[in-house]
Design a protein around this motif. Structure first.
Motif, PDB file in Angstrom:
ATOM      1  N   VAL A  32      -3.884  32.494  72.378  1.00 33.94           N
ATOM      2  CA  VAL A  32      -2.628  31.756  72.512  1.00 33.94           C
ATOM      3  C   VAL A  32      -1.447  32.656  72.863  1.00 33.94           C
ATOM      4  O   VAL A  32      -1.221  33.680  72.214  1.00 33.94           O
ATOM      5  CB  VAL A  32      -2.291  31.005  71.202  1.00 33.94           C
ATOM      6  N   LEU A  33      -0.702  32.240  73.875  1.00 39.37           N
ATOM      7  CA  LEU A  33       0.630  32.768  74.157  1.00 39.37           C
ATOM      8  C   LEU A  33       1.618  31.675  73.784  1.00 39.37           C
ATOM      9  O   LEU A  33       1.428  30.507  74.149  1.00 39.37           O
ATOM     10  CB  LEU A  33       0.772  33.131  75.634  1.00 39.37           C
ATOM     11  N   VAL A  34       2.673  32.028  73.051  1.00 40.27           N
ATOM     12  CA  VAL A  34       3.680  31.040  72.663  1.00 40.27           C
ATOM     13  C   VAL A  34       5.071  31.541  73.036  1.00 40.27           C
ATOM     14  O   VAL A  34       5.405  32.710  72.851  1.00 40.27           O
ATOM     15  CB  VAL A  34       3.594  30.711  71.149  1.00 40.27           C
ATOM     16  N   GLU A  35       5.871  30.637  73.592  1.00 38.96           N
ATOM     17  CA  GLU A  35       7.235  30.959  74.004  1.00 38.96           C
ATOM     18  C   GLU A  35       8.110  31.288  72.802  1.00 38.96           C
ATOM     19  O   GLU A  35       7.785  30.966  71.660  1.00 38.96           O
ATOM     20  CB  GLU A  35       7.847  29.765  74.757  1.00 38.96           C
ATOM     21  N   LYS A  36       9.248  31.909  73.090  1.00 43.47           N
ATOM     22  CA  LYS A  36      10.233  32.178  72.037  1.00 43.47           C
ATOM     23  C   LYS A  36      11.121  30.943  71.863  1.00 43.47           C
ATOM     24  O   LYS A  36      11.321  30.188  72.820  1.00 43.47           O
ATOM     25  CB  LYS A  36      11.063  33.426  72.377  1.00 43.47           C
ATOM     26  N   GLY A  52       5.780  40.228  83.963  1.00 42.88           N
ATOM     27  CA  GLY A  52       5.504  41.255  82.966  1.00 42.88           C
ATOM     28  C   GLY A  52       4.891  40.689  81.700  1.00 42.88           C
ATOM     29  O   GLY A  52       4.003  41.301  81.097  1.00 42.88           O
ATOM     30  N   VAL A  53       5.362  39.509  81.284  1.00 46.83           N
ATOM     31  CA  VAL A  53       4.782  38.846  80.109  1.00 46.83           C
ATOM     32  C   VAL A  53       3.287  38.653  80.292  1.00 46.83           C
ATOM     33  O   VAL A  53       2.477  38.992  79.413  1.00 46.83           O
ATOM     34  CB  VAL A  53       5.471  37.479  79.872  1.00 46.83           C
ATOM     35  N   HIS A  87      10.346  37.185  76.603  1.00 42.84           N
ATOM     36  CA  HIS A  87      10.330  37.582  78.018  1.00 42.84           C
ATOM     37  C   HIS A  87      11.370  38.634  78.376  1.00 42.84           C
ATOM     38  O   HIS A  87      11.168  39.435  79.286  1.00 42.84           O
ATOM     39  CB  HIS A  87      10.485  36.357  78.921  1.00 42.84           C
ATOM     40  N   ALA A  88      12.507  38.682  77.661  1.00 43.80           N
ATOM     41  CA  ALA A  88      13.558  39.646  78.010  1.00 43.80           C
ATOM     42  C   ALA A  88      13.089  41.090  77.834  1.00 43.80           C
ATOM     43  O   ALA A  88      13.628  41.998  78.463  1.00 43.80           O
ATOM     44  CB  ALA A  88      14.813  39.396  77.180  1.00 43.80           C
ATOM     45  N   ARG A  89      12.086  41.311  76.998  1.00 45.94           N
ATOM     46  CA  ARG A  89      11.545  42.658  76.821  1.00 45.94           C
ATOM     47  C   ARG A  89      10.988  43.229  78.124  1.00 45.94           C
ATOM     48  O   ARG A  89      10.850  44.443  78.267  1.00 45.94           O
ATOM     49  CB  ARG A  89      10.408  42.637  75.798  1.00 45.94           C
ATOM     50  N   TYR A  90      10.658  42.333  79.053  1.00 48.45           N
ATOM     51  CA  TYR A  90       9.986  42.768  80.281  1.00 48.45           C
ATOM     52  C   TYR A  90      10.951  42.895  81.453  1.00 48.45           C
ATOM     53  O   TYR A  90      10.528  43.061  82.590  1.00 48.45           O
ATOM     54  CB  TYR A  90       8.840  41.803  80.596  1.00 48.45           C
ATOM     55  N   VAL A 130      22.982  29.062  70.173  1.00 49.74           N
ATOM     56  CA  VAL A 130      22.995  30.238  71.038  1.00 49.74           C
ATOM     57  C   VAL A 130      22.317  31.443  70.388  1.00 49.74           C
ATOM     58  O   VAL A 130      21.639  32.224  71.068  1.00 49.74           O
ATOM     59  CB  VAL A 130      24.450  30.581  71.464  1.00 49.74           C
ATOM     60  N   LEU A 131      22.459  31.608  69.072  1.00 51.48           N
ATOM     61  CA  LEU A 131      21.825  32.766  68.436  1.00 51.48           C
ATOM     62  C   LEU A 131      20.308  32.623  68.411  1.00 51.48           C
ATOM     63  O   LEU A 131      19.583  33.599  68.627  1.00 51.48           O
ATOM     64  CB  LEU A 131      22.358  32.964  67.017  1.00 51.48           C
ATOM     65  N   MET A 132      19.827  31.416  68.161  1.00 48.91           N
ATOM     66  CA  MET A 132      18.380  31.200  68.128  1.00 48.91           C
ATOM     67  C   MET A 132      17.771  31.321  69.518  1.00 48.91           C
ATOM     68  O   MET A 132      16.738  31.973  69.702  1.00 48.91           O
ATOM     69  CB  MET A 132      18.062  29.824  67.542  1.00 48.91           C
ATOM     70  N   ASP A 133      18.386  30.728  70.507  1.00 58.07           N
ATOM     71  CA  ASP A 133      17.777  30.689  71.839  1.00 58.07           C
ATOM     72  C   ASP A 133      18.024  31.967  72.637  1.00 58.07           C
ATOM     73  O   ASP A 133      17.085  32.582  73.135  1.00 58.07           O
ATOM     74  CB  ASP A 133      18.309  29.486  72.619  1.00 58.07           C
ATOM     75  N   SER A 134      19.283  32.366  72.756  1.00 59.42           N
ATOM     76  CA  SER A 134      19.616  33.575  73.521  1.00 59.42           C
ATOM     77  C   SER A 134      19.573  34.826  72.649  1.00 59.42           C
ATOM     78  O   SER A 134      19.162  35.896  73.100  1.00 59.42           O
ATOM     79  CB  SER A 134      21.013  33.432  74.141  1.00 59.42           C
ATOM     80  N   GLY A 135      20.001  34.687  71.398  1.00 53.73           N
ATOM     81  CA  GLY A 135      20.058  35.838  70.509  1.00 53.73           C
ATOM     82  C   GLY A 135      18.697  36.442  70.230  1.00 53.73           C
ATOM     83  O   GLY A 135      18.566  37.662  70.113  1.00 53.73           O
ATOM     84  N   ILE A 136      17.669  35.600  70.149  1.00 55.38           N
ATOM     85  CA  ILE A 136      16.336  36.131  69.863  1.00 55.38           C
ATOM     86  C   ILE A 136      15.847  37.002  71.008  1.00 55.38           C
ATOM     87  O   ILE A 136      15.119  37.977  70.804  1.00 55.38           O
ATOM     88  CB  ILE A 136      15.349  34.987  69.534  1.00 55.38           C
ATOM     89  N   ASN A 137      16.254  36.668  72.239  1.00 57.30           N
ATOM     90  CA  ASN A 137      15.929  37.515  73.391  1.00 57.30           C
ATOM     91  C   ASN A 137      16.631  38.864  73.279  1.00 57.30           C
ATOM     92  O   ASN A 137      16.024  39.917  73.490  1.00 57.30           O
ATOM     93  CB  ASN A 137      16.353  36.822  74.687  1.00 57.30           C
TER      94      ASN A 137
END
Length: 331
Positions: A100-104, A294-295, A132-135, A182-189
């Protein structure tokens, strides 16, 4: 607060792998494009499941994800549904014997993530949490350059106009579905970039958190968080989903040797304003296709190794910030 890499047994010996996509909304289509239009050779999309049951030539389509999970040709699934469904879908997919791959964000709570991680180990399947931002191209350059340096300050600045990408009636603005704004969706990236660039960084501790909601919105659209790490390290997060003007997604690492910045909109890594590494300094939006390519390259590597890639540090920090501010206190 943990970063976990487990190594269960893997029966997968070579690629390409037969993949099923669960969820074909905005982000599901981004995944599909990265898988089918970028020249990647690690995965073949065999099937898609979505309540709207898309029609795509040569790809099996399901209205019920359970039918996809029972397809014996599928070796791995990619879950791209709203966050409040991730935990259940991951558990069901693992029960059916899928990798399994799961989105953030991978789930709405750290407890849910821990259950997913432990169940993947029990089932001897790969669980891959896709931040995904890690890549982004600039992140790898920063990781290499900052290795061994003493980082004393971290500043995160994100600014965009979220309704440009999401309907104001969409699930992303529903706290019950998205778990936050915004913190949950963008901040986690952004936090996943920090933990990727500095894998040995001590735990980030929230000192103060303030959130604001734009009129008519049920989730925070602005976030200001102060945090600390180690003995002397300090940091700030400033995020705005209602920003009018050029988008900004920048993380600056302060060291005794200068200020290093990762700009994932412009896709550049710089020191004291001078570009050290940059793929395209004129970009005005994040190169998501490259990030998701990259993911999937990394997901394929983990499938071949038989190892899960999971992290709960980022979500734990976000939940602590919400608790500090008394936001979403029922969760």
């Amino acid at each position: 607060y943990n970063f976990v890499v487990t190594f269960p047994k893997s029966e997968l010996k070579k690629s390409p792998f037969n993949l099923g996509l669960i969820g074909f909304g905005n982000i599901g289509r981004v995944h599909y494009d990265a898988l089918t239009k970028s020249g990647q050779l690690d995965f073949v999309v065999q099937a898609i499941a979505d309540i709207n049951q898309p029609t795509i030539s040569n790809i099996r389509s399901y209205g019920d994800y359970r039918e996809l999970l029972r397809n014996p040709e599928i070796q791995a699934v990619s879950i791209n549904t709203p966050p409040n469904t991730h935990h259940q879908l991951v558990i069901e997919a693992l029960k059916e014997g899928e990798h399994v791959l799961v989105e953030k964000p991978p789930a709405l709570t750290v407890a849910q993530c821990d259950q997913m991680i432990n169940f993947a180990v029990q089932k001897e399947k790969v669980l891959f949490m896709a931040f995904h931002a890690r890549y982004n191209h600039a992140v790898a350059a920063a990781r290499s350059e900052l290795k061994g340096k003493n980082v004393e300050k971290i500043d995160i600045q994100y600014a965009e106009y979220a309704p440009k990408y999401h309907s104001v009636d969409g699930w992303i603005f529903d706290p019950e579905v998205a778990g936050g704004g915004v913190l949950m969706d963008s901040g986690i990236n952004a936090l996943s970039i920090v933990t990727s660039v500095l894998p040995d960084l001590p735990v980030l501790s929230v000192r103060e958190a303030q959130f604001r909601k734009a009129n008519g919105f049920r989730v925070e659209t602005e976030a200001d968080v102060a945090f600390s790490f180690g003995d002397k390290g300090t940091g700030t997060i400033a995020m705005d989903w209602m920003h009018q003007g050029p988008e900004m997604r920048k993380i600056t690492f302060g060291t005794d040797q200068g200020q290093y910045s990762v700009d994932i909109v412009k896709n550049i890594f710089s020191k004291n304003g001078d570009v050290l590494d940059g793929a395209d300094t004129t970009r005005a939006a994040v190169d998501q296709e490259s990030e998701y390519r990259g993911v999937y390259q990394d997901f394929a590597r983990h499938l071949l190794l038989g190892g899960s890639l999971t992290s709960t540090k980022e979500l734990a920090f976000i939940k602590e910030a919400y608790r500090k501010a008394g936001l979403y206190s029922k969760k």
